[in-house]
Write an enzyme that holds these catalytic residues in place. Sequence first.
Site, PDB file in Angstrom:
ATOM      1  N   GLY A 121      -9.522  -7.729   0.385  1.00 28.43           N
ATOM      2  CA  GLY A 121      -8.254  -7.957   1.064  1.00 28.43           C
ATOM      3  C   GLY A 121      -7.851  -9.417   1.091  1.00 28.43           C
ATOM      4  N   LYS A 158     -19.595 -14.038   4.479  1.00 34.07           N
ATOM      5  CA  LYS A 158     -21.028 -13.809   4.656  1.00 34.07           C
ATOM      6  C   LYS A 158     -21.761 -13.255   3.448  1.00 34.07           C
ATOM      7  CE  LYS A 158     -21.019 -12.778   9.590  1.00 34.07           C
ATOM      8  NZ  LYS A 158     -21.184 -11.625  10.483  1.00 34.07           N
ATOM      9  N   GLY A 217     -13.817  -3.088   0.608  1.00 37.44           N
ATOM     10  CA  GLY A 217     -15.150  -2.481   0.713  1.00 37.44           C
ATOM     11  C   GLY A 217     -15.375  -1.418  -0.352  1.00 37.44           C
ATOM     12  N   ARG A 263       0.814  -1.214   0.000  1.00 39.91           N
ATOM     13  CA  ARG A 263       0.000   0.000   0.000  1.00 39.91           C
ATOM     14  C   ARG A 263       0.851   1.268   0.000  1.00 39.91           C
ATOM     15  NH1 ARG A 263      -5.469  -1.267   3.490  1.00 39.91           N
ATOM     16  NH2 ARG A 263      -6.379  -2.511   1.836  1.00 39.91           N
TER      17      ARG A 263
HETATM   18  P1  ADP Z   1     -12.396 -10.454   1.014  1.00 40.88           P
HETATM   19  O1  ADP Z   1     -11.492  -9.862   2.071  1.00 40.88           O
HETATM   20  O2  ADP Z   1     -11.631 -10.960  -0.163  1.00 40.88           O
HETATM   21  O3  ADP Z   1     -13.529  -9.520   0.637  1.00 40.88           O
HETATM   22  P2  ADP Z   1     -14.013 -11.802   2.976  1.00 40.88           P
HETATM   23  O4  ADP Z   1     -13.406 -10.965   4.033  1.00 40.88           O
HETATM   24  O5  ADP Z   1     -15.422 -11.600   2.622  1.00 40.88           O
HETATM   25  O6  ADP Z   1     -13.101 -11.744   1.645  1.00 40.88           O
HETATM   26  O7  ADP Z   1     -13.919 -13.326   3.392  1.00 40.88           O
HETATM   27  C1  ADP Z   1     -12.702 -13.954   3.676  1.00 40.88           C
HETATM   28  C2  ADP Z   1     -12.849 -14.980   4.753  1.00 40.88           C
HETATM   29  O8  ADP Z   1     -13.871 -15.905   4.463  1.00 40.88           O
HETATM   30  C3  ADP Z   1     -11.583 -15.772   4.919  1.00 40.88           C
HETATM   31  O9  ADP Z   1     -11.011 -15.465   6.170  1.00 40.88           O
HETATM   32  C4  ADP Z   1     -12.036 -17.229   4.844  1.00 40.88           C
HETATM   33  O10 ADP Z   1     -11.452 -18.042   5.831  1.00 40.88           O
HETATM   34  C5  ADP Z   1     -13.538 -17.113   5.086  1.00 40.88           C
HETATM   35  N1  ADP Z   1     -14.250 -18.264   4.505  1.00 40.88           N
HETATM   36  C6  ADP Z   1     -14.172 -18.713   3.246  1.00 40.88           C
HETATM   37  N2  ADP Z   1     -14.913 -19.819   3.101  1.00 40.88           N
HETATM   38  C7  ADP Z   1     -15.447 -20.110   4.293  1.00 40.88           C
HETATM   39  C8  ADP Z   1     -16.288 -21.137   4.791  1.00 40.88           C
HETATM   40  N3  ADP Z   1     -16.718 -22.118   4.017  1.00 40.88           N
HETATM   41  N4  ADP Z   1     -16.635 -21.103   6.097  1.00 40.88           N
HETATM   42  C9  ADP Z   1     -16.199 -20.107   6.876  1.00 40.88           C
HETATM   43  N5  ADP Z   1     -15.411 -19.104   6.485  1.00 40.88           N
HETATM   44  C10 ADP Z   1     -15.037 -19.092   5.200  1.00 40.88           C
HETATM   45 MG    MG Z   2     -11.788  -9.690   4.210  1.00 36.45          MG
END
Ligand code: ADP
Ligand code: MG
Length: 374
Positions: free
Chosen positions: A328, A174, A351, A37
Amino acid sequence: MSVPSLEDLGDLDGKRVLLRADFNVPLKDGEITDDLRIRAALPTIEWLQEHGAIVTACTHLGRPKGEPDPKYSVAPVRARLAELAPGVELLENLRFNPGETKNDPAFVQELIAGQDAYVNDAFGASHRAHASIVGPPQFLPSAAGRLLQREVEVLLPLRNEPKRPFVVILGGAKVSDKLGVIEALAEVADSLIIGGGMAFTFLKAQGHHVGSSLLEEDQVDTCRRLLASGITIHIPSDITVLGPGGKIGDPAAGGEVRQIGADVPDGWMGLDIGPGTAAEFTDVIMDARTVFWNGPMGVFEDPRFEAGTRTIAQAVADTRAFTVVGGGDSAAAAKQFGVDHQVDHVSTGGGASLELLEQGDLPGLEALRGAPNA
Ligand code: ADP
Ligand code: MG
């Protein structure tokens, strides 16, 4: 829709420029574990310095509670910045002042005191109407830095004029975190691929058993509506599960790992897409012309559940499509699997990238369009 760029700032020779950057780097025991960053802001800093400007940078770091907290001091960032961009001053963590998140006019005045111009290069914070993002453009000639400009140039066309087929891959924890963007992208994408924790709420909506997997009961109806809406949604047909007694992130704790179909027995947790699903998803990605990927397919931090995310990351690297990774954890996964240089764009904002795709605008961009020089 266009925001002023650095060229619109006029003569900067000897002028003081306040640069809002996103230096919210990961820290471990006071050491920066990834300085991406900071390096990402260098093109803007170098341009400003070449044009004679004296640059004062500011950033937030972590989530301090509106008061000074040594744990979130920018000192490590300041040290790294001094190596990468000598001559740039860095203000202390913006969130040490409660006026930052409250967008307090008095804090805005404090920030712009003595400054002649303002540059926002903090894409990752531009979805927040915080003082350092929306305040200065009300008073100073302002511009988007190179990083912010590039993010907008890459992300907005995905929403407005994607080359088709446009495939959106969504995963992570989620549904509720991403519902807005799922609904907005469902309108423009040709198909959605759903993996990660959120897949279980979709599976439940189709009548499957999800066992002890992540489930958002209150989103089941929404998922059912999306599945019935006529858009193509790919959800897992096989799953990698962890049995009773197992612990996420702790292989030594035991617990059986199995590949099963789309129904998870009681007491078992679905933690990754299965190999059949990964192959199906790969086919869809290989046929795409545009791909946006946000959210890992499984708990990739645990080597037992990384295969799905690894396969999808490789498909995103291999496809001929124009590929964008946002988020992230998704960016971390792309890096972990060595494909970060094979995608066309890795967004620096999680976000913010989702909100830009969802809304088509961000508070930080709107503020720049209202600047006196815009
Ligand atoms: P990003 O940062 O790319 O937007 P998120 O923060 O929404 O992604 O989600 C990432 C998290 O989701 C990771 O820490 C991962 O462990 C969790 N994750 C992925 N698949 C599952 C699952 N089946 N059950 C629980 N957690 C999950
Ligand atoms: Mg995340």
